[in-house]
Design a protein around this motif. Structure first.
Motif, PDB file in Angstrom:
ATOM      1  N   LYS A 283      47.705  46.076  51.561  1.00 56.42           N
ATOM      2  CA  LYS A 283      46.482  45.267  51.586  1.00 56.42           C
ATOM      3  C   LYS A 283      45.419  45.863  50.679  1.00 56.42           C
ATOM      4  O   LYS A 283      44.729  45.135  49.948  1.00 56.42           O
ATOM      5  N   GLU A 284      45.286  47.182  50.695  1.00 56.42           N
ATOM      6  CA  GLU A 284      44.292  47.840  49.837  1.00 56.42           C
ATOM      7  C   GLU A 284      44.663  47.703  48.372  1.00 56.42           C
ATOM      8  O   GLU A 284      43.797  47.461  47.516  1.00 56.42           O
ATOM      9  N   VAL A 285      45.947  47.850  48.047  1.00 58.39           N
ATOM     10  CA  VAL A 285      46.407  47.732  46.662  1.00 58.39           C
ATOM     11  C   VAL A 285      46.187  46.310  46.147  1.00 58.39           C
ATOM     12  O   VAL A 285      45.689  46.098  45.035  1.00 58.39           O
ATOM     13  N   ALA A 286      46.550  45.308  46.966  1.00 61.40           N
ATOM     14  CA  ALA A 286      46.347  43.917  46.565  1.00 61.40           C
ATOM     15  C   ALA A 286      44.861  43.623  46.403  1.00 61.40           C
ATOM     16  O   ALA A 286      44.433  42.981  45.428  1.00 61.40           O
ATOM     17  N   GLY A 287      44.042  44.100  47.354  1.00 63.77           N
ATOM     18  CA  GLY A 287      42.600  43.865  47.280  1.00 63.77           C
ATOM     19  C   GLY A 287      41.975  44.489  46.050  1.00 63.77           C
ATOM     20  O   GLY A 287      41.096  43.895  45.404  1.00 63.77           O
ATOM     21  N   ALA A 288      42.436  45.702  45.692  1.00 60.67           N
ATOM     22  CA  ALA A 288      41.918  46.366  44.498  1.00 60.67           C
ATOM     23  C   ALA A 288      42.242  45.561  43.244  1.00 60.67           C
ATOM     24  O   ALA A 288      41.417  45.441  42.329  1.00 60.67           O
ATOM     25  N   THR A 289      43.450  44.989  43.196  1.00 63.07           N
ATOM     26  CA  THR A 289      43.866  44.194  42.035  1.00 63.07           C
ATOM     27  C   THR A 289      43.078  42.889  41.952  1.00 63.07           C
ATOM     28  O   THR A 289      42.646  42.472  40.873  1.00 63.07           O
ATOM     29  N   TYR A 290      42.891  42.243  43.104  1.00 63.37           N
ATOM     30  CA  TYR A 290      42.073  41.023  43.119  1.00 63.37           C
ATOM     31  C   TYR A 290      40.669  41.309  42.578  1.00 63.37           C
ATOM     32  O   TYR A 290      40.122  40.547  41.772  1.00 63.37           O
ATOM     33  N   ALA A 291      40.067  42.409  43.048  1.00 66.27           N
ATOM     34  CA  ALA A 291      38.708  42.760  42.618  1.00 66.27           C
ATOM     35  C   ALA A 291      38.659  43.069  41.127  1.00 66.27           C
ATOM     36  O   ALA A 291      37.700  42.700  40.433  1.00 66.27           O
ATOM     37  N   ASP A 292      39.682  43.768  40.627  1.00 66.07           N
ATOM     38  CA  ASP A 292      39.785  44.063  39.199  1.00 66.07           C
ATOM     39  C   ASP A 292      39.729  42.779  38.371  1.00 66.07           C
ATOM     40  O   ASP A 292      38.954  42.648  37.422  1.00 66.07           O
ATOM     41  N   GLY A 293      40.596  41.832  38.738  1.00 69.87           N
ATOM     42  CA  GLY A 293      40.682  40.589  37.977  1.00 69.87           C
ATOM     43  C   GLY A 293      39.428  39.744  38.087  1.00 69.87           C
ATOM     44  O   GLY A 293      38.931  39.211  37.084  1.00 69.87           O
ATOM     45  N   LEU A 294      38.894  39.615  39.305  1.00 70.29           N
ATOM     46  CA  LEU A 294      37.682  38.819  39.487  1.00 70.29           C
ATOM     47  C   LEU A 294      36.513  39.426  38.722  1.00 70.29           C
ATOM     48  O   LEU A 294      35.737  38.715  38.070  1.00 70.29           O
ATOM     49  N   GLY A 295      36.389  40.763  38.782  1.00 71.60           N
ATOM     50  CA  GLY A 295      35.309  41.429  38.055  1.00 71.60           C
ATOM     51  C   GLY A 295      35.403  41.196  36.562  1.00 71.60           C
ATOM     52  O   GLY A 295      34.401  40.960  35.886  1.00 71.60           O
ATOM     53  N   THR A 296      36.624  41.224  36.031  1.00 73.03           N
ATOM     54  CA  THR A 296      36.831  40.985  34.602  1.00 73.03           C
ATOM     55  C   THR A 296      36.484  39.545  34.223  1.00 73.03           C
ATOM     56  O   THR A 296      35.808  39.305  33.216  1.00 73.03           O
ATOM     57  N   ALA A 297      36.937  38.576  35.019  1.00 70.33           N
ATOM     58  CA  ALA A 297      36.693  37.159  34.715  1.00 70.33           C
ATOM     59  C   ALA A 297      35.210  36.825  34.784  1.00 70.33           C
ATOM     60  O   ALA A 297      34.662  36.161  33.886  1.00 70.33           O
ATOM     61  N   VAL A 298      34.540  37.280  35.833  1.00 69.08           N
ATOM     62  CA  VAL A 298      33.113  36.994  35.993  1.00 69.08           C
ATOM     63  C   VAL A 298      32.303  37.658  34.885  1.00 69.08           C
ATOM     64  O   VAL A 298      31.388  37.054  34.311  1.00 69.08           O
ATOM     65  N   ALA A 299      32.636  38.909  34.567  1.00 67.96           N
ATOM     66  CA  ALA A 299      31.936  39.608  33.482  1.00 67.96           C
ATOM     67  C   ALA A 299      32.095  38.858  32.169  1.00 67.96           C
ATOM     68  O   ALA A 299      31.132  38.681  31.408  1.00 67.96           O
ATOM     69  N   GLY A 300      33.314  38.389  31.885  1.00 70.29           N
ATOM     70  CA  GLY A 300      33.568  37.669  30.642  1.00 70.29           C
ATOM     71  C   GLY A 300      32.731  36.416  30.501  1.00 70.29           C
ATOM     72  O   GLY A 300      32.294  36.061  29.401  1.00 70.29           O
ATOM     73  N   VAL A 301      32.477  35.734  31.601  1.00 69.53           N
ATOM     74  CA  VAL A 301      31.664  34.510  31.569  1.00 69.53           C
ATOM     75  C   VAL A 301      30.258  34.808  31.047  1.00 69.53           C
ATOM     76  O   VAL A 301      29.659  33.995  30.332  1.00 69.53           O
ATOM     77  N   PHE A 302      29.735  35.980  31.370  1.00 72.05           N
ATOM     78  CA  PHE A 302      28.352  36.296  31.010  1.00 72.05           C
ATOM     79  C   PHE A 302      28.229  37.305  29.862  1.00 72.05           C
ATOM     80  O   PHE A 302      27.133  37.787  29.583  1.00 72.05           O
ATOM     81  N   GLY A 303      29.340  37.632  29.203  1.00 69.25           N
ATOM     82  CA  GLY A 303      29.262  38.511  28.052  1.00 69.25           C
ATOM     83  C   GLY A 303      29.665  39.940  28.322  1.00 69.25           C
ATOM     84  O   GLY A 303      29.449  40.819  27.474  1.00 69.25           O
ATOM     85  N   GLY A 304      30.245  40.218  29.483  1.00 72.77           N
ATOM     86  CA  GLY A 304      30.714  41.571  29.790  1.00 72.77           C
ATOM     87  C   GLY A 304      32.178  41.738  29.443  1.00 72.77           C
ATOM     88  O   GLY A 304      32.941  40.772  29.445  1.00 72.77           O
TER      89      GLY A 304
END
Length: 438
Positions: A283-304
């Motif tokens: 659960k922790e490994v899956a959650g860490a991966t979800y957060a990684d991807g979401l953080g990357t996608a959201v950052a990309g939307v705003f120029g990160g």
């Protein structure tokens, strides 16, 4: 801090604020320089004016969305987030690919690729446990080593005066003044890292950059014009460089995202091992991966740029023995505050390139060393040495001589010359098809 060492092994516990706030700041100091550097390099590759408002904005987004992505990890949303003390930051792994895309196709294409790759990275959270076998230490170590070796020449160019053509052709390129500043950063960083302890040691590169910055200021190399013009607050802008799809760019960034996901799995496991003496749960490994991807996608939307877990912060958890995720949450809030203040971004953007060059000589060298460290875990038999040889030759060779594949279609050429993609592909395929030695 030795009096609380080992007491806070539960991620949900929090030390008293008098201890938690300095610990949170320590996490920020350990990753701050590494977090903003990729944005400076990619902005330079895209041709943005050094110290200009667009570059300042990218630096702000690096700080802001490192904080946001960290909150995804430490606080979490449903299945998203490991809820462990994992600090997120802008990843060096993507610099080579994104700098190449930004230089040839523009930042719009690069950031669009980050958004799509982030979504794919997010989806990996559902299957990451089943993909780990494709990326043993041999493959992951090779990819990380290739990233470091690709970036080291960039560090030398920055230390000498800059990586752009006009900077390399300038009479001052490679001057004693430039190298004196760069070497000051290197020397101060090394002295603090190996001859001090605690916060000083963990923030060695940041303090080294400050020392180089002060020397550059004394030598008249710093221009504060952009700092004076920058405001105190700013509004973030969705898709600041537009949405421009390119298949080759998306594939290249996605391949690096997969490697980044595997790194995050390792960091999650290292965090629980260092702070609580246990393995990370599925659960922790899956959650860490979800957060990684979401953080990357959201950052990309705003120029990160893409975010990933920062291994140096895992070291802080091991050193202090404090597993409290709320300590890292405090660090995340500090990063968000910095990202919302343009003057902070402008001060960072005013840093002369030789100062940054001194810092990245250490940082990029450490990336390569991290790859070598992973490779040290494998048996150096003939099979594995052939995989290392062919993978590095393919990845770095084609990157150094892009004319060798000039007749390939655009998408394939982008992948073939990215250094990371061919190294990863060759390593994965050879590791699957070559028989083990008896």
């Amino acid at each position: 801090m030795t009096d609380i060492n080992g007491i806070y092994a539960d991620p949900d516990e929090t030390p008293p604020l008098a201890q938690a706030i300095p610990l949170g700041l320590q996490h920020v100091l350990a990753m701050f320089a590494s977090n903003v550097t990729p944005s400076i390099i990619v902005a330079g590759a895209a041709g943005l004016a050094f110290g200009g408002p667009e570059q300042v904005y990218l630096i702000q987004m690096a700080m802001l969305f490192a904080g946001v992505a960290t909150l995804f990890q430490t606080v979490g949303i449903g299945p998203i987030g490991a809820r462990l003390p994992i600090m997120q930051g802008t990843s060096f792994a993507f610099v080579g690919v994104l700098a190449g895309i930004a230089a040839t196709m523009g930042l719009g294409v690069a950031l669009t690729a980050c958004i799509i790759a982030g979504v794919i990275h997010f989806l990996l959270g559902a299957v990451i446990q089943h993909l780990r076998w494709l990326f043993p230490p041999l493959v992951t170590g090779l990819v990380i080593l290739a990233i470091g070796l690709y970036l080291i020449p960039v560090a030398i160019k920055y230390a000498a005066g800059g990586a752009a053509t006009f900077q390399m052709e300038a009479e001052s390129f490679g001057s004693l003044m430039h190298w004196s500043v760069a070497l000051t950063v290197v020397i101060v960083s090394l002295v603090l890292k190996f001859f001090t302890k605690g916060a000083l040691s963990n923030s060695a590169i940041l303090i080294g950059l400050i020392a180089g910055y002060l020397l550059a200021l004394a030598l008249g190399m710093v221009n504060f014009g952009a700092v004076a013009k920058a405001g105190w607050f700013t509004a973030i802008k969705p898709l600041p460089f537009g949405f421009q799809f390119n298949l080759g760019a998306v594939i290249a960034v996605t391949l690096v995202s997969i490697v980044s996901a595997i790194e995050t799995v390792g960091d999650a496991s290292a965090t629980t091992k260092a702070g609580a003496g246990r393995q990370a749960t599925d659960k922790e490994v899956a959650g860490a991966t979800y957060a990684d991807g979401l953080g990357t996608a959201v950052a990309g939307v705003f120029g990160g740029l893409p975010n990933t877990s920062f291994s140096q912060n895992v070291g802080i958890v091991g050193m202090t023995g404090i597993m409290s995720r709320h300590v890292v949450t405090i660090g995340a809030l500090v990063l968000i505050l910095c990202g919302l203040v343009p003057k902070i971004g402008a001060v960072i953007a005013s840093m002369p390139l030789p100062v940054l060059g001194g810092g990245v000589i250490v940082m990029f060298g450490m990336v390569a060393a991290a790859g070598l460290n992973m490779l040290s875990e494998i048996n150096m038999n003939r099979r594995n040495m052939v995989i290392i040889a062919v993978s590095l030759a393919a990845g770095l060779g084609l990157n150094l001589v892009p004319e060798a594949v000039q007749y390939l279609p655009g998408v394939v050429k982008t992948l073939a010359t990215s250094a990371v993609a061919p190294t990863a592909l060759a390593a994965v395929v050879l590791n699957l098809v070559l028989p083990d030695e008896i």
